[in-house]
Design a protein around this motif. Sequence first.
Motif, PDB file in Angstrom:
ATOM      1  N   VAL A 150       0.845  -1.205   0.000  1.00 24.95           N
ATOM      2  CA  VAL A 150       0.000   0.000   0.000  1.00 24.95           C
ATOM      3  C   VAL A 150       0.874   1.247   0.000  1.00 24.95           C
ATOM      4  N   ARG A 151       1.916   1.252   0.831  1.00 28.20           N
ATOM      5  CA  ARG A 151       2.809   2.421   0.886  1.00 28.20           C
ATOM      6  C   ARG A 151       3.529   2.640  -0.439  1.00 28.20           C
ATOM      7  N   SER A 152       4.050   1.565  -1.035  1.00 30.43           N
ATOM      8  CA  SER A 152       4.779   1.738  -2.296  1.00 30.43           C
ATOM      9  C   SER A 152       3.835   2.132  -3.430  1.00 30.43           C
ATOM     10  N   ARG A 153       2.640   1.536  -3.480  1.00 35.61           N
ATOM     11  CA  ARG A 153       1.670   1.915  -4.506  1.00 35.61           C
ATOM     12  C   ARG A 153       1.246   3.369  -4.340  1.00 35.61           C
ATOM     13  N   SER A 154       1.041   3.787  -3.099  1.00 32.58           N
ATOM     14  CA  SER A 154       0.606   5.168  -2.889  1.00 32.58           C
ATOM     15  C   SER A 154       1.717   6.151  -3.244  1.00 32.58           C
ATOM     16  N   THR A 155       2.949   5.815  -2.937  1.00 31.95           N
ATOM     17  CA  THR A 155       4.065   6.696  -3.289  1.00 31.95           C
ATOM     18  C   THR A 155       4.180   6.861  -4.799  1.00 31.95           C
ATOM     19  N   ARG A 156       4.125   5.750  -5.526  1.00 30.51           N
ATOM     20  CA  ARG A 156       4.213   5.819  -6.991  1.00 30.51           C
ATOM     21  C   ARG A 156       2.999   6.522  -7.591  1.00 30.51           C
ATOM     22  N   ALA A 157       1.822   6.238  -7.048  1.00 33.55           N
ATOM     23  CA  ALA A 157       0.608   6.858  -7.584  1.00 33.55           C
ATOM     24  C   ALA A 157       0.610   8.365  -7.324  1.00 33.55           C
TER      25      ALA A 157
END
Length: 167
Positions: A150-157
């Motif tokens: 979730v953290r990595s997806r949110s950072t990239r998004a």
Amino acid sequence: MTNDPARLGPDTFADFAHARTPHLFRLAWLLCGHHAEAEGLVQETLTKVYVRVSKRFSAPLDHPAAYAQTVLTYTFISARRRRSSTEVPYEDLPEDGVDDHAATSDIKIALHDALAGLKPLDRAVVVLRYLDDLSVDRVAQMLDLTPGAVRSRSTRALSRLREGVTR
């Protein structure tokens, strides 16, 4: 509406649906980006929740509001995976006399356009995490991801959103 969420059943469902529809519609609109599609998503979600609570031998829901939100999110993601999700509604429709202030807001339009450029799962993460203000753990639980994912997806998004808004 009853204060005891475990007692949500067919007889109290109408009160629950009436109370939760505005929040579910807001979430659905942020995910879909289209008024009619959001209405359909909320209707499908409430139908699924009603079917769940009306089953004779099913256990009562501990948190019906959270369950409805999770159903809405999963329904959105699974609909985007279907081939028909590439259909695009008409941009210009005839005016029906309703003054839509949200459509005239430049900030909301920019946010909508930027969100539309994200993949469905990334969009769901951003909407749940930042626009619905849920914790990383809650979003991970809802989307069946790890908190790190979730953290990595949110950072990239968020990075892609910044690029889309600044263009």
